[in-house]
Design a protein around this motif. Structure first.
Motif, short mmCIF file in Angstrom:
data_model
loop_
_atom_site.label_atom_id
_atom_site.label_comp_id
_atom_site.label_asym_id
_atom_site.label_seq_id
_atom_site.Cartn_x
_atom_site.Cartn_y
_atom_site.Cartn_z
N ALA A 170 3.44 9.70 10.78
CA ALA A 170 4.77 9.78 10.49
C ALA A 170 5.87 10.51 11.38
O ALA A 170 5.15 11.56 12.32
N GLN A 171 6.91 10.19 11.63
CA GLN A 171 7.73 10.95 12.82
C GLN A 171 9.08 11.41 12.14
O GLN A 171 9.55 10.65 11.23
N VAL A 172 9.80 12.36 12.29
CA VAL A 172 10.93 12.90 12.16
C VAL A 172 11.89 12.99 13.21
O VAL A 172 11.60 13.72 14.01
N HIS A 173 13.07 12.40 13.06
CA HIS A 173 14.10 12.47 14.30
C HIS A 173 15.50 13.15 13.65
O HIS A 173 15.62 12.92 12.34
N ASP A 174 15.97 14.11 14.43
CA ASP A 174 17.26 14.63 13.92
C ASP A 174 18.27 13.85 14.70
O ASP A 174 18.16 12.88 15.13
N GLY A 175 19.60 14.33 14.45
CA GLY A 175 20.82 13.76 14.78
C GLY A 175 20.66 13.54 16.44
O GLY A 175 21.34 12.52 16.86
N GLY A 176 20.21 14.47 17.30
CA GLY A 176 20.21 14.28 18.58
C GLY A 176 18.94 13.84 19.00
O GLY A 176 18.53 13.76 20.28
N GLU A 177 18.29 12.82 18.09
CA GLU A 177 16.86 12.26 18.60
C GLU A 177 15.84 13.19 19.09
O GLU A 177 15.01 12.64 19.67
N LEU A 178 15.86 14.43 18.75
CA LEU A 178 14.51 15.18 18.88
C LEU A 178 13.77 14.88 17.65
O LEU A 178 14.01 14.70 16.47
N PHE A 179 12.38 15.03 17.82
CA PHE A 179 11.58 14.40 16.72
C PHE A 179 10.27 15.61 16.75
O PHE A 179 9.82 16.24 17.64
N ASP A 180 9.30 15.12 15.59
CA ASP A 180 8.27 15.92 15.48
C ASP A 180 7.40 14.87 14.79
O ASP A 180 7.56 13.72 14.09
N GLN A 181 6.02 14.99 14.89
CA GLN A 181 4.95 14.07 14.33
C GLN A 181 3.98 14.64 13.67
O GLN A 181 3.61 16.00 13.82
N SER A 182 3.61 14.13 12.53
CA SER A 182 2.51 14.54 11.58
C SER A 182 1.59 13.42 11.09
O SER A 182 2.05 12.01 10.99
N LYS A 183 0.45 13.64 10.76
CA LYS A 183 -0.70 12.54 10.20
C LYS A 183 -0.68 12.94 8.94
O LYS A 183 -0.82 13.86 8.15
N VAL A 184 -0.54 11.81 8.21
CA VAL A 184 -0.88 11.41 6.77
C VAL A 184 -2.04 10.85 6.52
O VAL A 184 -2.26 9.44 7.12
N ILE A 185 -3.06 11.47 5.76
CA ILE A 185 -4.48 10.94 5.05
C ILE A 185 -4.43 10.75 3.65
O ILE A 185 -4.09 11.77 3.23
N ILE A 186 -4.26 9.61 3.02
CA ILE A 186 -4.49 9.25 1.90
C ILE A 186 -5.64 8.84 1.38
O ILE A 186 -6.21 7.88 1.77
N PHE A 187 -6.58 9.69 0.58
CA PHE A 187 -7.83 9.15 0.22
C PHE A 187 -7.74 8.78 -1.32
O PHE A 187 -7.10 9.14 -2.20
N VAL A 188 -8.42 7.38 -1.48
CA VAL A 188 -8.37 6.63 -2.55
C VAL A 188 -9.65 7.23 -3.50
O VAL A 188 -10.64 6.92 -2.91
N THR A 189 -9.52 7.73 -4.58
CA THR A 189 -10.72 7.97 -5.53
C THR A 189 -10.91 6.93 -6.70
O THR A 189 -10.01 6.44 -7.08
N ASP A 190 -12.23 6.85 -6.71
CA ASP A 190 -12.75 5.79 -7.91
C ASP A 190 -12.61 6.04 -9.26
O ASP A 190 -12.78 7.21 -9.35
N VAL A 191 -12.03 5.07 -9.85
CA VAL A 191 -11.96 5.21 -11.38
C VAL A 191 -12.85 3.91 -12.00
O VAL A 191 -12.84 2.84 -11.19
N ASN A 192 -13.30 4.20 -13.14
CA ASN A 192 -14.15 3.02 -13.84
C ASN A 192 -13.14 1.95 -14.20
O ASN A 192 -13.12 1.96 -15.48
N ASP A 193 -12.63 1.34 -13.51
CA ASP A 193 -11.68 0.14 -13.86
C ASP A 193 -12.22 -1.35 -13.74
O ASP A 193 -11.47 -2.12 -13.89
N ASN A 194 -13.50 -1.21 -13.35
CA ASN A 194 -14.27 -2.53 -13.37
C ASN A 194 -15.49 -2.79 -14.27
O ASN A 194 -16.05 -1.91 -14.12
N ALA A 195 -15.26 -3.42 -15.35
CA ALA A 195 -16.42 -3.72 -16.27
C ALA A 195 -17.32 -4.58 -15.53
O ALA A 195 -17.02 -5.39 -14.40
N PRO A 196 -18.75 -4.22 -15.83
CA PRO A 196 -19.76 -5.05 -15.45
C PRO A 196 -19.68 -6.42 -15.47
O PRO A 196 -18.83 -6.95 -16.41
N GLU A 197 -20.23 -7.37 -14.47
CA GLU A 197 -19.88 -8.76 -14.38
C GLU A 197 -21.45 -9.12 -14.57
O GLU A 197 -22.37 -8.93 -14.13
#
Length: 778
Positions: free
Chosen positions: A317-344
């Motif tokens: 992600a990047q953030v800009h100010d009104g003068g177009e100066l910016f900064d950057q940051s990394k976003v990591i989203i981990f998905v955790t499993d839930v038991n939402d699938n019944a056996p087939e």
């Protein structure tokens, strides 16, 4: 914009294939094919690899089973070849997975043996690098120092290895060289480097072309247009609160939930402090799932997460100010499993019926179980009801065989609905059930059994021929032809007579009929055996003992043994001394009855006696005794009629006449007997009276005829004297009036019709003509 040389000849279809590379290791067959193969592409020869004859394929039931949603392969049963059923696209099937392998199983015949097949899809350079946008805008302050770096869009190439993204090139310019960076996992990305100070008044806009290229043959590339706008000075850039944002989200997180909120600060004032957030590096799939609010920096969930689809998402992600100066940051989203699938649970092979004598271990069905979850949520346990004679046995991989574990009995249970349940180890656990119907086929393992261990029946004698005596019934718990029972008489204790002439049995109903009329005095009981046999192969049978008792009927009159019936028309004579006292035993009437029971109970009665009251007879003994002393006036010869009657319904009887002579000694008896005439026969007196009555009636009738004749003659004579001139007798024979024969003829002629005729002058009386030709009398 740089154009890379391309050789058109290199676009030709690969002239070599990898499908001949296979081996069978630990029950698995391996194949390798390149992606982008079309429908009908030959993968390998399954029959050869499994060492099966081509003619056995359909007979043994070789089948292909894949648990995926799409069936990518098919088996030709005539040739044994494995073919593709559609175009194979590695990127569509496996996405970013480095090694793309499709797994399915080959199930062989009734033995239900399973072989795993792994088909590896090798990558070809069929995708060019692509930016998520065709245009990019950069706003750079003219006060930006040389050496400053500006991130650029990252291109995506789903190919692998050399076929994937290899680098970037920037169109030539005098201000911005391209700076290449490498991530920790070896991925390259490009940044725009400011090579010298900018002067907005000299040049306010710069247009550049960034090209991303791969290492395939031929090389493929993609471009993005970069528009750089030079701005006035802004001396304080915004700063993110974190360099890396890491978030854990459950896959069942609802849409609209805030995953993370990006925070940045800017020390400037006014328009230069107004911040805007945006993604500068994000995959197309992640851009659909996550939404970034440019004003607040909130990243919210726009679509449902699926752990089975992707376990993590990385974005910059990047953030800009009104003068177009910016900064950057990394976003990591981990998905955790839930038991939402019944056996087939999937049935790959099934048998709908088995005979009841199937041995334990007989395969009923082959099932495949899978769970789309991971870790413990994907651990599955399968079970069947414990009170059923079946069990699940682990087979290859995630396959289970449903087999019998003990003997089956159709007579106890004709069919089963076997519930197979698959339960995972998640919290809370999920389960899936399916029902497998199984019919138990009958074999002839039960003989017919009679409902009683022995039979006793009773039949009244003198029965009608063909009458039903009684019926037997045997039961066979088998089914169909195995339970069809036939009856027969197999053994009898009547050694002197064939039983078939007396009894018969209906082979289908078991009803026994009497073929003749039974006589209790001849047979009192009949013993025989009846066999019941089913229609199985081989047939089974059982027998039962039957006793038929013949019941007595009062069909025999008493038979008098003493005194014996006379043969010469005379009766027996008994002697009674005149000096006998009352109660003296004169004689005894002895009789028997061939019947039995109360039908043979006899009673004696004195019907007739010369001197009533002189003798008595015992009701049940038949003893004739004197009732009083003899008197001189009593006749020397006493005739007694004794009636013997049984106790049947209706009763039958017999009688006998006993002659008792009153005498004190034998010589006296002989003298008296010579002087005593034989008693009048009552039957002879009756005949005499009948003859006398007949003679009297005949005489009376003859007298009536004579009187009638006289009356006729008198009337005729008077009529002639009164009217001699006007009344004439014509055509009357003389013989009709002469003698007795004339009288008979006259009576005969009177039976004929006669008529009286009159005319205007006289009346004539006419008689019918006789048989004689004589002239009429005048």
């Amino acid at each position: 914009m740089t154009t890379f040389p391309q050789d058109c000849k290199m676009r030709a279809v690969f002239c070599f294939i990898f499908v001949n590379i296979w081996q069978v290791v630990a029950g698995q067959i391996h194949y390798s094919i390149p992606e982008e193969t079309g429908k009908g592409y030959l993968v390998g020869n399954i029959a050869k690899d499994l060492k099966l004859e081509i003619k056995e394929l359909s007979h043994r039931g070789v089948r292909l089973f894949s648990s995926g949603r799409t069936q990518h392969f098919a088996l030709n049963y005539k040739s044994g070849h494995l073919y593709t059923t559609e175009r194979i696209d590695r990127e569509e099937i496996c996405g970013w997975v480095e090694k793309c392998v499709l797994n399915f199983e080959i199930i062989v015949g009734e033995s239900m043996k399973v072989y795993g097949v792994r088909v590896e899809i090798t990558d070809i350079n069929d995708n060019a690098p692509k930016f998520h946008s065709e245009k990019m805008e950069l706003k750079i302050s003219e006060l930006t120092l040389p050496g400053s770096q500006f991130p650029l869009y990252e291109a995506q190439d789903p190919d692998l290895g050399n076929n994937s993204l290899q680098g970037y090139k920037l169109s030539s310019n005098s201000y911005f060289p391209l700076n290449m960076q490498t991530t920790v996992n070896g991925r390259q990305y490009a940044e725009l480097l400011l090579g010298k100070p900018l002067d907005r008044e000299e040049e306010a806009d710069h247009n550049l072309v960034l090209t991303a290229y791969d290492g395939g043959n031929p090389v493929r590339s993609g471009t993005v247009q970069i528009h750089v706008m030079v701005l006035d000075a802004n001396d304080n850039p915004p700063v993110f609160s974190q360099h890396i944002y890491e978030v854990n989200l459950r896959e069942d997180t609802s849409i609209g939930t805030t995953a993370v909120t990006l925070k940045a600060t800017d020390l400037d004032e006014g328009i230069n402090k107004e911040l805007k957030y945006s993604f500068i590096k994000i995959t197309a799939k992640a851009s659909q799932i996550f939404h970034l609010d440019s004003n607040t920096g909130e990243i919210t969930l726009a679509e449902n997460l699926d752990y089975e689809d992707s376990t993590r998402y990385e974005m910059e992600a990047q953030v800009h100010d009104g003068g177009e100066l910016f900064d950057q940051s990394k976003v990591i989203i981990f998905v955790t499993d839930v038991n939402d699938n019944a056996p087939e649970l999937m049935i790959t092979s099934i048998i709908n019926s088995v005979p009841e004598n199937s041995p334990p271990g007989t395969a009923i069905a082959l099932l495949k179980v899978q769970d789309q979850d991971s870790a413990k949520n994907a651990e599955v346990m399968c079970s069947v009801p414990s009170n059923f004679p079946f069990q699940l046995m682990k087979s290859y991989g995630s396959y289970y065989s449903l087999v019998t574990n003990r003997a089956l009995d159709r007579e106890q249970v004709m069919a089963y609905n076997i519930t197979v349940t698959a339960t995972d180890h998640g919290t809370p656990s999920l389960s899936t059930s399916l029902i497998i119907p199984l019919q138990i086929l009958d074999i002839n393992d039960n003989p017919p059994l009679f409902r009683q261990s022995s039979y006793v029946s009773y039949l009244l004698e003198n029965n009608q021929r063909g009458a039903s005596v009684f019926s037997l019934k045997a039961d066979d718990p088998d089914w169909g032809e195995n339970s069809r029972i036939t009856y027969s008489i197999i053994k009898s204790q009547m050694a002197d007579f064939p039983l078939s002439s007396f009894l018969s049995i209906n082979s289908e109903t078991g009803i026994i009929y009497a073929l003749s009329s039974f006589d209790y005095e001849e047979f009192r009981e009949i013993h025989f055996q009846v066999k019941a046999q089913d229609g199985g192969s081989p047939p089974l049978s059982s027998s039962v003992s039957v006793t038929l008792f013949i019941l007595d009927q009062n069909d025999n009159a008493p038979e008098i043994l003493y005194p014996s019936p006379p043969t010469d028309g005379s009766t027996g004579v008994e002697l009674a001394p005149r000096s006998s006292e009352p109660g003296y035993l004169v004689t005894k009437v002895v009789a028997v009855d061939a019947d039995s029971g109360q039908n043979a109970w006899l009673s004696y009665q004195l019907l007739k006696a010369t001197e009533p009251g002189l003798f008595t007879i015992g009701l049940h003994t038949g003893e004739i005794r004197t009732a009083r002393p003899f008197l001189d006036k009593d006749a020397l010869k006493q005739s007694l009629v004794v009636l013997v009657k049984d106790n049947g319904q209706p009763p039958l009887s017999a009688s006998v006449t006993v002659t008792v002579v009153l005498a004190d000694s034998i010589p006296e008896v002989l003298t008296d007997l010579s002087s005593v005439s034989a008693p009048a026969d009552p039957q002879s007196d009756l005949t005499f009276y009948l003859v006398v009555a007949l003679a009297f009636v005949s005489c009376l009738f003859f007298t009536f005829l004579l009187v009638l004749l006289a009356l006729r003659l008198r009337r005729w004579r008077n009529s002639r004297l009164c009217d001699s001139g006007s009344l004439n007798f014509t055509e009357v024979p003389v013989s009709q009036f002469v003698g007795i024969s004339g009288a008979q003829a006259f009576l005969h002629s009177c039976c004929h019709d006669f008529s009286l005729t009159t005319d205007s002058q006289k009346s004539n009386l006419g008689f019918p003509k006789g048989n004689s030709p004589s002239s009429p009398v005048k």
